[in-house]
Design a protein around this motif. Structure first.
Motif, short mmCIF file in Angstrom:
data_model
loop_
_atom_site.label_atom_id
_atom_site.label_comp_id
_atom_site.label_asym_id
_atom_site.label_seq_id
_atom_site.Cartn_x
_atom_site.Cartn_y
_atom_site.Cartn_z
N GLN A 134 0.83 -1.20 0.00
CA GLN A 134 0.00 0.00 0.00
C GLN A 134 0.87 1.26 0.00
OE1 GLN A 134 -2.59 -0.27 3.38
NE2 GLN A 134 -3.91 -1.85 2.48
N GLU A 135 1.90 1.25 0.85
CA GLU A 135 2.79 2.41 0.92
C GLU A 135 3.52 2.63 -0.40
OE1 GLU A 135 3.15 4.70 3.31
OE2 GLU A 135 1.48 3.70 4.29
N LEU A 136 3.94 1.52 -1.03
CA LEU A 136 4.64 1.64 -2.30
C LEU A 136 3.73 2.22 -3.38
CD1 LEU A 136 7.11 1.17 -4.03
CD2 LEU A 136 6.37 -1.20 -4.37
N LEU A 137 2.47 1.77 -3.40
CA LEU A 137 1.52 2.30 -4.37
C LEU A 137 1.26 3.79 -4.13
CD1 LEU A 137 -0.98 -0.68 -4.53
CD2 LEU A 137 0.28 0.25 -6.47
N LYS A 138 1.22 4.19 -2.87
CA LYS A 138 1.06 5.61 -2.56
C LYS A 138 2.19 6.44 -3.16
CE LYS A 138 -1.27 5.09 1.94
NZ LYS A 138 -1.10 5.32 3.40
N VAL A 139 3.42 5.94 -2.97
CA VAL A 139 4.60 6.64 -3.48
C VAL A 139 4.53 6.79 -5.00
CG1 VAL A 139 7.10 6.46 -3.81
CG2 VAL A 139 6.09 5.97 -1.57
N ILE A 140 4.16 5.71 -5.67
CA ILE A 140 4.10 5.74 -7.14
C ILE A 140 3.02 6.70 -7.62
CG2 ILE A 140 3.56 4.37 -9.19
CD1 ILE A 140 4.81 1.96 -7.76
N LEU A 141 1.83 6.61 -7.04
CA LEU A 141 0.71 7.44 -7.50
C LEU A 141 0.92 8.91 -7.19
CD1 LEU A 141 -2.32 5.13 -6.60
CD2 LEU A 141 -1.12 5.35 -8.77
N GLU A 142 1.45 9.20 -6.01
CA GLU A 142 1.68 10.60 -5.65
C GLU A 142 2.75 11.23 -6.53
OE1 GLU A 142 2.56 10.47 -1.50
OE2 GLU A 142 0.48 10.03 -0.93
N GLN A 143 3.67 10.41 -7.02
CA GLN A 143 4.71 10.90 -7.91
C GLN A 143 4.11 11.50 -9.19
OE1 GLN A 143 7.51 7.83 -8.86
NE2 GLN A 143 8.56 9.02 -10.42
N PHE A 144 2.94 10.97 -9.59
CA PHE A 144 2.30 11.42 -10.83
C PHE A 144 1.00 12.18 -10.56
CE2 PHE A 144 4.77 7.57 -11.86
CZ PHE A 144 5.67 8.13 -12.75
N ILE A 167 -1.69 11.53 -8.87
CA ILE A 167 -2.93 10.76 -9.06
C ILE A 167 -3.66 10.64 -7.73
CG2 ILE A 167 -3.90 8.54 -9.76
CD1 ILE A 167 -1.46 8.17 -11.57
N SER A 168 -4.94 10.97 -7.72
CA SER A 168 -5.76 10.78 -6.53
C SER A 168 -6.11 9.30 -6.38
CB SER A 168 -7.06 11.58 -6.64
OG SER A 168 -6.77 12.96 -6.76
N TYR A 169 -6.21 8.84 -5.14
CA TYR A 169 -6.45 7.40 -4.93
C TYR A 169 -7.19 7.15 -3.62
CZ TYR A 169 -2.41 7.98 -1.84
OH TYR A 169 -1.57 8.42 -0.86
#
Length: 669
Positions: free
Chosen positions: A435-445, A447-449
Motif C-alpha cells: 500500500q505504501e509503495l503504491l502511494k509513493v508511485i501514484l503521488e509521484q504522478f 494521481i488521486s487514490y
C-alpha cells in the motif's frame, strides 16, 4: 471274417472312448483356462483401478504441492516486492548519492535475483522431470560480477578475509548467456569459499579472457581460496546432492549441501563443466569456462560516467594494494612513479597511522586515494581524501575518483519530463508495505487514490462512489479475492446500467500464463509485482487524462521575485587553474567542492544576519571569502571583505549579502 470284424469293433470302441476322454479333458482344461483368464482379468482390473487410484493420488499430491509452492511464493514475494519497489524508488531519488546509491542498487539487484529464483521454484515439477530451463539474454558481465563481489565483500570483511577481484578488461562488456543462473553459480562458489576459508585468508575471484573473435568469446571464471581444502577421495562426491566435506573446521557450518550440485547442473545446461583442484590445508580452486556470443556495441566503456585523463602517483609500488588496483587505475588515466606538479591524485598504500600522517604532510595539497582492506573508523578522512577497500573493481574505483574530483554527474530524469495525471484510482491491496509503495508511485504522478484492504471493502467503496477511472485489484486477498470482487463489481454495474470500469489485476505470483488467465477471467489489464513504473504508466495513459510538463520550465513566483540584482561573475576553470597554478582537473575538483559546500555556508551566514550576530557575521564572511578566492570570484570577495567589518550598518550588510547570495545562486545553477 467275424473274428476280424470283432477286432475292428473293439478298436473302434477304444478309439471312441479315448476321443471322449480327450474331449472331456479338453473341456476341463478349457474351463480351467477360462477360469484362470477370468481371475487374471479381474486382477488386471483391480491392478488398473489401483494404478488409477495411485495416479489420481499422485496428481492430487502434485496439485497440492503446486498450490503450496504458489502460496509460499506469494508469501515470500510480497515482502520482496516491497523491498524492490522502495529500492527502485530510492535509486531514482536525487537526494541519494555516492555509496548509498550503490548500496541501494545492490539491494535491488539482490532482491530481483532472489525473486527470479523463486519464480523458477514454481516450475519445480519441470526441474524434477529434467526440464530445467535456461533463458539466455543480454548480460553485462562487468555489472553482474561487480554486484556479486560487492554482495560478498562484507561477509569477507567480517572474517578478515582479503577478497580480491580481477577481471580482464579485454572481455567484451556484453555477452549472451543466462545472467540469473551465472550469478547463482558465482554466488554459490563465493559463499563456499568464504565459509571454508580461515580467518585472514585470501580469496581471488578471477575472470579471464581465453579466446575471442568478432562474434563469440570464451571466458574463464576462477575462484581460488586458501581454505581448508578437500580430500582427493571427495573431489567427485562433493558435486552430489546433500554432500558436504567432513572436516573439523566446518563442523559449525550450516548448509544444505545443494549448492555445488545445482551449480554443476546449471553449467552442464550452459555447455560448461565445473572443475575443482584442491589440497587439504592449502585451499581450493573452482573454475569453469563459458563460450558465449558477444554483442557489438558503441557503448564500449566499462563504467558509466567514466572519468579519465587523470595522472596518478603511487606512493608504494611494493604494496599488494597497488598490485590489486593498478589495472583499474589504467582505465582512468596514467600511472607515474615520480612526483611532479602534473599529478592529479596520489594513491596511498600505508601500513600504520603514523605513516599515513607522514604521507598527508608530504602531499597536503593533493587529493589522496587511500587503499586498504577494511574501513578505518579510527582514522578521520579529510576533505581531499577518499578511502576504498577491497575488493576493488572498475565501478568502485570510478565512483571514488568522481567523488574525489567532484565530477560525478547528477542523475537526470529523462528529458526532464514530468507526467501529471488527472484521474482517480481505487486500490484493493491487503499488504501494508505494498500500500505504501503504491502511494509513493501514484503521488509521484499527482494521481488521486483510495486504498481498501480486501475484496469486500473495494466493492463497498465502488458502490458508494463509482466515479473512479481505474481499479488496481490484488488477486490474493482475504474475504473475497480479486476475481470474486471483480464478478461482484460487474454484477453491480450490469444491474445499474453503469459502464464497466477498467480493472487491473495485480499479482505477486507471476506464473507463466497468468496474464492470459486473468484477462480471460474478465480483468482489463494485468501487472505483476513488483510494479514496473513504466508498465503502470502505459496503462495509466490508456485510462486517465494526463499532460507532460517540462521540469525546467516550472518556476515558482517566489523565486522570480527573489532575484533582485547580482554581479556578473562566473566560474572560469582556466582562470582558476592559472591563478592558483594547478591543472584544470584539479580546478574542476575545487569548483565542484565549492558548489557542494556553498549552499550550507550561505544558509548559516543568513541565520547570523537574521540574528544580527555581528561576531559570527564577520567570521563567516572571512570563511566564505577564502572559499571564493579559491574559485576566483574576485568581486564577491570584495563584498565579503566589506562584511568582515563589524561596524557596517545592518541595512548595508543585508543588501551586500543579497547581492552575494543571488550571484552565487546564479553561478552554481
Amino acid at each position: 471274417m467275424s473274428e476280424e470284424n470283432n477286432l475292428w469293433k473293439i478298436k473302434f470302441e477304444e478309439e471312441k472312448k479315448l476321443r471322449k476322454e480327450s474331449e472331456t479333458l479338453l473341456e476341463q482344461k478349457s474351463l480351467q483356462l477360462w477360469n484362470a483368464n477370468q481371475k487374471l482379468e479381474k486382477k488386471v482390473q483391480e491392478r488398473t483401478l489401483s494404478l488409477n487410484k495411485a495416479l489420481l493420488e499422485a496428481q492430487e499430491a502434485n496439485r497440492a504441492k503446486s498450490d503450496f509452492l504458489a502460496n509460499m511464493s506469494h508469501e515470500i514475494r510480497t515482502p520482496l516486492n516491497a523491498i524492490i519497489g522502495f529500492s527502485q524508488h530510492l535509486s531514482k531519488s536525487e537526494e541519494i548519492t555516492g555509496k548509498n546509491k550503490k548500496y541501494i542498487s545492490i539491494i535491488e539487484s539482490s532482491a530481483i535475483s532472489l525473486l527470479d529464483i523463486i519464480n523458477d521454484i514454481l516450475d519445480f515439477s519441470k526441474i524434477q522431470s529434467g526440464n530445467f530451463e535456461i533463458s539466455e539474454n543480454e548480460v553485462d558481465i562487468y555489472a553482474l560480477s561487480e554486484h556479486v563481489i560487492d554482495l560478498f565483500s562484507q561477509r569477507a570483511k567480517d572474517k578478515h578475509i582479503r577478497l580480491v577481484f580481477n577481471i580482464d578488461r579485454n572481455i567484451p562488456k556484453k555477452i549472451i548467456t543466462d545472467g540469473i543462473r551465472l550469478r547463482q553459480v558465482i554466488s554459490n562458489l563465493l559463499s563456499n569459499a568464504i565459509k571454508f576459508t580461515y580467518e585472514r585468508g585470501i580469496i581471488n575471484f578471477n575472470i579471464r579472457l581465453v579466446q575471442k573473435d568478432e562474434t563469440f568469446a570464451t571466458i574463464l571464471f576462477e575462484i581460488v581460496d586458501t581454505g581448508i581444502g578437500i580430500p582427493k577421495n571427495k573431489l567427485e562426491s562433493i558435486f552430489d546432492p546433500f554432500i558436504q566435506v567432513e572436516h573439523i573446521e566446518n563442523k559449525q557450518q550450516n548448509g544444505t549441501g545443494l549448492g555445488l550440485s545445482i551449480s554443476k547442473h546449471i553449467l552442464t545446461l550452459l555447455d560448461s563443466k565445473l572443475e575443482v583442484k584442491s589440497e587439504i590445508g592449502m585451499g581450493s580452486t573452482f573454475s569453469f569456462s563459458l563460450t558465449c556470443n558477444t554483442i557489438q556495441s558503441d557503448e564500449d566503456e566499462l563504467v558509466e560516467d567514466k572519468i579519465d585523463s587523470l595522472v596518478f602517483y603511487i606512493n608504494n609500488r611494493d604494496s599488494d594494494y597497488y598490485f590489486y588496483v593498478k589495472e583499474y587505475l589504467n582505465l582512468f588515466g596514467k600511472l607515474v612513479f615520480e612526483f611532479s606538479d602534473e599529478i592529479d591524485i596520489v594513491v596511498v598504500c600505508f601500513e600504520n597511522k603514523s605513516q599515513l600522517d607522514e604521507i598527508r604532510q608530504t602531499y597536503e595539497n593533493k587529493p589522496l586515494l587511500i587503499l586498504n582492506d577494511i574501513e578505518l573508523n579510527e582514522i578521520a578522512l579529510r576533505n581531499n581524501e577518499i578511502l576504498i577497500t577491497l575488493p576493488f573493481h572498475p565501478s568502485k574505483v570510478n565512483d571514488a575518483l568522481c567523488e574525489l574530483t567532484s565530477l560525478k554527474h547528477e542523475t537526470k530524469k529523462l528529458d526532464n519530463i514530468i507526467e501529471k495525471f488527472d484521474g482517480r484510482i481505487l486500490i484493493a491491496e491487503d499488504n501494508s508495505a505494498n500500500q505504501e509503495l503504491l502511494k509513493v508511485i501514484l503521488e509521484q504522478f499527482y494521481i488521486s487514490y483510495t486504498i481498501t484492504s480486501n475484496g469486500r471493502e473495494v466493492i463497498e467503496a465502488y458502490e458508494k462512489d463509482h466515479s473512479y477511472d481505474l481499479i488496481l485489484m490484488d488477486i490474493n486477498m482475504p474475504e473475497l479475492n480479486g476475481v470474486e470482487a471483480l464478478y461482484e463489481i460487474r454484477k453491480y454495474e450490469n444491474k445499474n446500467s453503469i459502464k464497466n470500469i477498467p480493472v487491473v489485476a495485480l499479482t505477486a505470483n507471476a506464473i507463466k500464463g497468468d496474464k492470459e488467465k486473468f484477462l480471460m477471467l474478465g480483468m482489463t489489464e494485468y501487472l505483476s509485482k513488483p510494479i514496473d513504473v513504466n508498465e503502470f504508466l502505459k496503462i495509466a495513459k490508456k485510462y486517465l487524462k494526463y499532460e507532460e510538463l517540462n521540469e525546467n520550465n516550472i518556476v515558482t513566483q517566489d523565486k522570480s521575485i527573489e532575484v533582485l540584482y547580482e554581479i556578473d561573475e562566473k566560474l572560469d576553470v582556466k582562470k582558476i587553474a592559472a591563478k592558483i597554478g594547478i591543472s584544470e582537473n584539479i580546478a574542476n575538483m575545487i569548483i565542484n567542492k565549492f558548489k557542494m559546500d556553498i549552499k550550507k555556508d550561505l544558509s548559516e551566514f543568513k541565520e547570523f544576519i537574521d540574528k544580527e550576530d555581528r561576531e559570527n557575521i564577520s567570521q563567516k564572511s572571512h570563511y566564505i571569502k577564502n572559499s571564493c578566492l579559491n574559485v576566483a570570484l574576485d568581486e564577491v570577495c570584495k563584498l565579503l571583505y566589506d562584511l568582515e567589518n563589524k561596524e557596517l550598518p545592518m541595512t548595508e550588510v543585508k543588501e551586500k549579502y543579497k547581492i552575494i547570495e543571488n550571484t552565487i545562486e546564479s553561478i552554481i545553477k
